[in-house]
Design a protein around this motif. Structure first.
Motif, PDB file in Angstrom:
ATOM      1  N   LEU A  36       0.826  -1.210   0.000  1.00 36.70           N
ATOM      2  CA  LEU A  36       0.000   0.000   0.000  1.00 36.70           C
ATOM      3  C   LEU A  36       0.859   1.259   0.000  1.00 36.70           C
ATOM      4  O   LEU A  36       0.539   2.255  -0.665  1.00 36.70           O
ATOM      5  N   GLU A  37       1.969   1.222   0.748  1.00 38.15           N
ATOM      6  CA  GLU A  37       2.859   2.387   0.818  1.00 38.15           C
ATOM      7  C   GLU A  37       3.562   2.617  -0.509  1.00 38.15           C
ATOM      8  O   GLU A  37       3.574   3.728  -1.037  1.00 38.15           O
ATOM      9  N   ASP A  38       4.146   1.559  -1.090  1.00 41.07           N
ATOM     10  CA  ASP A  38       4.912   1.703  -2.329  1.00 41.07           C
ATOM     11  C   ASP A  38       4.016   2.021  -3.518  1.00 41.07           C
ATOM     12  O   ASP A  38       4.458   2.655  -4.487  1.00 41.07           O
ATOM     13  N   SER A  39       2.767   1.595  -3.475  1.00 41.13           N
ATOM     14  CA  SER A  39       1.856   1.859  -4.591  1.00 41.13           C
ATOM     15  C   SER A  39       1.389   3.308  -4.619  1.00 41.13           C
ATOM     16  O   SER A  39       0.924   3.803  -5.647  1.00 41.13           O
ATOM     17  N   GLY A  40       1.490   4.000  -3.484  1.00 42.55           N
ATOM     18  CA  GLY A  40       1.041   5.391  -3.406  1.00 42.55           C
ATOM     19  C   GLY A  40      -0.276   5.556  -2.677  1.00 42.55           C
ATOM     20  O   GLY A  40      -0.748   6.688  -2.498  1.00 42.55           O
ATOM     21  N   TYR A  41      -0.888   4.437  -2.213  1.00 43.38           N
ATOM     22  CA  TYR A  41      -2.207   4.570  -1.597  1.00 43.38           C
ATOM     23  C   TYR A  41      -2.165   5.204  -0.217  1.00 43.38           C
ATOM     24  O   TYR A  41      -3.088   5.946   0.156  1.00 43.38           O
ATOM     25  N   LEU A  42      -1.123   4.954   0.579  1.00 47.13           N
ATOM     26  CA  LEU A  42      -1.112   5.474   1.946  1.00 47.13           C
ATOM     27  C   LEU A  42      -1.166   6.996   1.979  1.00 47.13           C
ATOM     28  O   LEU A  42      -1.724   7.583   2.902  1.00 47.13           O
TER      29      LEU A  42
END
Length: 672
Positions: free
Chosen positions: A369-375
């Motif tokens: 979630l963090e690396d995908s940009g969602y956080l």
């Protein structure tokens, strides 16, 4: 050939750390900058028979003196004798990224520009003439994709060449005749003191005009102090009278004017920009109506997946420890040594390690979630709640999210907040976020008292209670200790990208290894202490109420009786949990043992708790004092013990109030 030393610098979310991981692989470690608590990642790679040492600098938008990260980055460039600074930029956001580039040029850094995320720029219809950009800046510019091998070899060759052929970037900057003339005037005065600094006099002049406190302190020790300060005041007054703005605004405008001139020559955008995939997704996940439910659904699915996938592996590891305990007893018999190994070491440490599969899965999902940009979107979605109800902006939610992993990096992440009092309030909220250390406690009790269909919901409810309580506490702090504070929410939402398997696995490994390492150090030490207290005075039954640990638990048990868990075992586990929350589990495991199998362990837990009191106990563990490491970090960040002591009082009082309410409302509703 001599080793090279390079630094990676850039804005947050530009792929800098992805590139760092790509090059260094497992040849890296994390520590703190000397005299500071900012984490630094260091690693190395080998190229053409030469070792290249790499330092991943903190992500910054500028190099002012407004944050520790900015100071660390510019100190590295000035003082660390690095051979090359690799400035990673986002090709789809060149204007914003080049502002940091310009500031590093002012510092005289020997730069190589690595332009990442070119695929995103191309999807937006951007055309970038990198050869022209390189010529105008006077530094090499290389197109790369940090999550693949595109351009990587060329970048490595360019780094090696740049190290042997450094360039002076300071004179490439053009800030208009008026500003240039007076900067030159101030530079001449600064140059009279030959020992002033390793940094270029142009940069010192700019920083003096910007009222940079660190540079002003540096000037205080100069024999030319009076002359430098008088010239600075004269130049500042002259420029502000001409432009009608502060010097900080004048210099910022000059930098952006230089960048605008560059981009007119090198960047060509379509007249009507295309709607990207990121735009389309954000129309849904950051929607005022759908954004919050989607965030809650993702959180719920995270815990549900963690349980369903991790449970079989947990059972397998637990059975392995049971067999190990039985084997030790078969060899040594029922002796003091076997009790130490089985009840103390295996019971204490093994009782925590059985939850490694769930912990690893949780870290894997959060890393994705963090690396995908969602956080970043989660923080944006929470802005309405945080800002409208509490007076904090959504940026405060980022440290809170990090607190789901561990409170220590969450506390350290508050440095990104501009206002000191907002920063302290955010620190107070992080202990209410359910860190990974509490997760084994939930897994133990939820597994013992709730059917599988409810287990994910129960843990999800605990995380939500933590967030709700944090918001209520923040509201009360704003109305009492920290009145009349509010700040606008300005935060970058990076483009969505598919995380690399390598990056996610490395993040998962690092965090899971940290959990296991704690089990082999802090938890092992606590387990040994618990075993000793459970075994003595000599002659008592191990882990009985007549042992030292039983006496301690019996003495404090009445305190927790109104909360539903007044047994001495539950009370003493709360006490030892002050060291680290995993020790709550290792205390139960040591007292009840794991050699007899997990079924016997579950039966023992049923003798201590009911489902309602177990839930009240989990709420208390969620909300009461954070571990010693978190309190020590707060002390280091705030410069004293005042705020850690206040935090201790606030969290204990909050935990008692909420657990008391949960237990007694549950009784009124007929739960047992």
């Amino acid at each position: 050939m001599a080793d090279l030393k390079i630094g990676f610098a850039g804005n947050p979310n530009v792929g800098k750390t992805t590139l760092f991981n790509q090059l260094t692989g497992m040849n890296q470690h994390v520590g703190n900058w000397p005299g500071k608590t900012v984490e630094k990642a260091e690693g190395h790679y080998d190229f053409n028979g030469r070792r290249v040492n790499v330092v991943d600098l903190p992500g910054n938008y500028a190099l002012s003196a407004h944050s520790i990260e900015e100071i660390v980055s510019r100190d590295f460039i000035v003082d660390e004798d690095s051979d090359v600074i690799v400035n990673v930029v986002d090709a789809s956001n060149l204007e914003r990224n080049l502002y940091l580039t310009v500031q590093m040029m002012e510092l005289g850094a020997n730069l190589v520009l690595a332009s990442n995320m070119n695929k995103f720029a191309q999807r937006k219809g951007y055309e970038i003439k990198y050869d022209v950009l390189s010529e105008l800046l006077g530094v090499p510019v290389i197109e790369i994709e940090a999550n693949s091998n595109i351009g990587i070899n060329r970048l490595l060759e360019t780094i090696e060449y740049a190290a042997e052929h450094p360039v002076d970037t300071v004179e490439r900057l053009v800030y208009g005749p008026e500003l240039f003339e007076h900067l030159t005037e101030l530079q001449e005065v600064i140059d009279e003191d030959k020992n002033m600094s390793k940094a270029p006099s142009r940069w010192i002049a700019i920083k003096l005009l910007e009222n940079d406190e660190i540079v002003l302190d540096m000037v205080e020790n100069s024999p030319k102090r009076n002359r430098i300060l008088k010239t600075t005041d004269d130049v500042r007054s002259h420029l502000e009278s001409i432009y009608g703005e502060s010097c900080e605004e004048i210099i910022a405008n000059a930098r952006y004017a230089f960048i605008d001139g560059l981009l007119k020559e090198v960047l060509f955008k379509p007249q009507v920009e295309k709607e990207t995939i990121t735009d389309k997704i954000d129309n849904i996940v950051t929607n005022r109506i759908f954004g919050l439910p989607i965030f809650l659904l993702i959180m719920f699915l995270t815990f549900e997946i963690t349980f369903v996938v991790g449970a079989p592996f947990q059972d397998l590891i637990g059975e392995g420890f049971n067999l190990l305990g039985e084997w030790i007893i078969s060899i040594l018999g029922h002796s003091m040594l076997s009790s130490f190994l089985v009840d103390g070491v295996i019971g204490g440490v093994g009782g925590v390690l059985v939850f490694v599969p769930q912990i690893a899965i949780l870290f894997f999902i959060i890393s994705f979630l963090e690396d995908s940009g969602y956080l970043a979107r989660a923080a944006f979605v929470m802005d309405w709640v945080m800002h409208k109800l509490v007076g904090l902006h959504g940026k405060a939610f980022i440290p809170m999210i990090l607190g789901f992993g561990c409170g220590v990096p969450g506390i350290m992440a508050t440095r990104t907040m501009e206002h000191e009092k907002d920063r302290i309030i955010t620190m107070f909220l992080i202990p209410f976020m359910s860190c990974s250390a509490r997760y084994p406690v939930y897994l133990l009790l939820v597994g013992a008292f709730f059917v599988k269909s409810l287990q994910g919901i129960v843990i999800f409810s605990l995380y939500m209670i933590g967030i709700i309580v944090a918001i209520i506490v923040a509201y009360m702090l704003k109305k009492t200790l920290f009145k009349d504070l509010s700040a606008p929410f300005v935060m970058e939402l990076p483009d969505y990208k598919m995380p690399t398997a390598k990056g996610i696995l490395m993040h998962t490994w690092e965090k899971s290894y940290g959990f296991v390492r704690k089990a082999g150090t802090i938890i092992l030490a606590a387990a040994v202490v618990i075993w000793i207290l459970s075994s003595f005075p000599a002659g008592v039954t191990y882990g009985s109420q007549e042992s030292f640990i039983g006496m301690i638990g019996t003495a404090i048990a009445p305190i927790f009786a109104p909360l539903g868990f007044g047994s001495w075992q539950a009370s003493v586990s709360i006490l030892f949990g002050l060291v680290a929350k995993e020790v709550v589990v290792s205390t139960f495991s040591s007292l009840f043992g794991v050699a007899e199998g997990s079924f016997a362990m579950m039966n023992a837990m049923h003798g201590v708790f009911t489902p309602l009191s177990a839930y009240s106990f989990m709420v208390f563990v969620l909300l009461y004092v954070p571990c010693f490491a978190t309190l020590a970090t707060v002390k280091q960040e705030t410069g004293g013990w005042k705020w850690p002591m206040v935090m201790t009082a606030v969290t204990i009082i909050t935990a008692f109030i909420v657990s008391f309410a949960v237990y007694n409302i549950g009784l009124l509703l007929g739960f047992a």
